[in-house]
Design a protein around this motif. Sequence first.
Motif, PDB file in Angstrom:
ATOM      1  N   SER A   1       0.840  -1.193   0.000  1.00 28.38           N
ATOM      2  CA  SER A   1       0.000   0.000   0.000  1.00 28.38           C
ATOM      3  C   SER A   1       0.882   1.252   0.000  1.00 28.38           C
ATOM      4  O   SER A   1       2.079   1.198   0.321  1.00 28.38           O
ATOM      5  N   ARG A   2       0.299   2.389  -0.345  1.00 29.33           N
ATOM      6  CA  ARG A   2       1.094   3.608  -0.503  1.00 29.33           C
ATOM      7  C   ARG A   2       1.794   4.009   0.797  1.00 29.33           C
ATOM      8  O   ARG A   2       2.998   4.293   0.807  1.00 29.33           O
ATOM      9  N   LEU A   3       1.050   4.059   1.903  1.00 30.76           N
ATOM     10  CA  LEU A   3       1.638   4.508   3.157  1.00 30.76           C
ATOM     11  C   LEU A   3       2.727   3.563   3.646  1.00 30.76           C
ATOM     12  O   LEU A   3       3.773   3.998   4.142  1.00 30.76           O
ATOM     13  N   VAL A   4       2.497   2.269   3.503  1.00 25.53           N
ATOM     14  CA  VAL A   4       3.508   1.296   3.920  1.00 25.53           C
ATOM     15  C   VAL A   4       4.737   1.405   3.024  1.00 25.53           C
ATOM     16  O   VAL A   4       5.883   1.353   3.492  1.00 25.53           O
ATOM     17  N   SER A   5       4.529   1.566   1.719  1.00 23.85           N
ATOM     18  CA  SER A   5       5.652   1.717   0.792  1.00 23.85           C
ATOM     19  C   SER A   5       6.494   2.940   1.137  1.00 23.85           C
ATOM     20  O   SER A   5       7.730   2.895   1.108  1.00 23.85           O
ATOM     21  N   GLU A   6       5.829   4.038   1.477  1.00 28.40           N
ATOM     22  CA  GLU A   6       6.555   5.256   1.828  1.00 28.40           C
ATOM     23  C   GLU A   6       7.304   5.114   3.151  1.00 28.40           C
ATOM     24  O   GLU A   6       8.305   5.816   3.378  1.00 28.40           O
ATOM     25  N   ALA A   7       6.855   4.220   4.017  1.00 30.78           N
ATOM     26  CA  ALA A   7       7.523   4.021   5.305  1.00 30.78           C
ATOM     27  C   ALA A   7       8.785   3.170   5.178  1.00 30.78           C
ATOM     28  O   ALA A   7       9.585   3.129   6.119  1.00 30.78           O
ATOM     29  N   CYS A   8       8.975   2.483   4.054  1.00 31.88           N
ATOM     30  CA  CYS A   8      10.140   1.610   3.883  1.00 31.88           C
ATOM     31  C   CYS A   8      11.401   2.440   3.653  1.00 31.88           C
ATOM     32  O   CYS A   8      11.377   3.469   2.982  1.00 31.88           O
ATOM     33  N   ASP A   9      12.517   1.979   4.200  1.00 30.90           N
ATOM     34  CA  ASP A   9      13.808   2.625   3.944  1.00 30.90           C
ATOM     35  C   ASP A   9      14.264   2.376   2.509  1.00 30.90           C
ATOM     36  O   ASP A   9      14.892   3.237   1.899  1.00 30.90           O
TER      37      ASP A   9
END
Length: 320
Positions: free
Chosen positions: A277-285
């Motif tokens: 998902s977008r938010l999870v993807s953005e949280a990845c290093d």
Amino acid sequence: MAGNSQRRNRRSSNKKGAQVGSGGQRRRGLEGKGPTPPAEMRKGHAKQRAAQARARRATGRPAPRRGGPKGTAELVVGRNPVFEALRDGVPATTLYVQQYIDSDDRVRDALKLAADRGGIHLLEAPRAELDRMTNGLNHQGLVLQVPPYDYAHPEDLTAAAHDAGEDPLVVALDGVTDPRNLGAVVRSVAAFGGHGVVVPERRAAGMTAGAWKTSAGTAARTPVARATNLTRALQGYQKAGLMVVGLAADGEAELTDLDLLDGPVAIVIGSEGKGLSRLVSEACDVRVRIPMPGEAESLNAGVAAGVALYEASRRRTGRR
């Protein structure tokens, strides 16, 4: 008319009346409370949990699970499903058997397995009661009650890794709704030395009887944690020193070229169809892709987790 102050119940002023004082509460709130206690004595601190885990290991007591509220109990219905659940070690509390049932091999084997395992209550019930319990499903005279899974807290996984003197290796699932995929991931985590799996509380697979069966018994010793908000859980891992690595078909690096896997890491896997998902993807290093020279465009979560965990295990073994 406007401005007529003689109207009943009309406020003639916006000024408020006298206010009640604080009674010195604010002044007392500013007073000092003494020196800050050491981390091992602060409730909820990671070092306190690690110290408690060491004490439990020394005394042989099991670790408590700090997850959210438990779910509801699950019913396994039918002779073959009940027999297979008992054979595969799925936790159970009660086996309901229909009165005056026509016994066959499956019924006899299920009763024997339940009796041999111990701790499973055997209750006889009329067919009407089993019909009510199962909402009219074809139960064939056997219904097995599976207790709700006792989830861990996401921070428990890293605390257990630090207690064992190891770098945390955690898998987080984003939008994976098939319990069999969850069970396969749990099995891979156990096979490659991981410390647990994190799943979201909503719109995600949970530890059902199907997940237990697919895990081939490894769910009994591999904790699964439930996060109210997966993005915040990943951010908490980052603050604890873990690198968050997301698997994505359009990742900027290849999994085999990533040196981060030999340290503390959380590997995030999305669903086969939608990915992260977008938010999870953005949280990845960092987002990485699994090199696939063949014609397949994607892998399901269970297979992708196995590939990523193997690579992490290979690097960690070579580091020793």
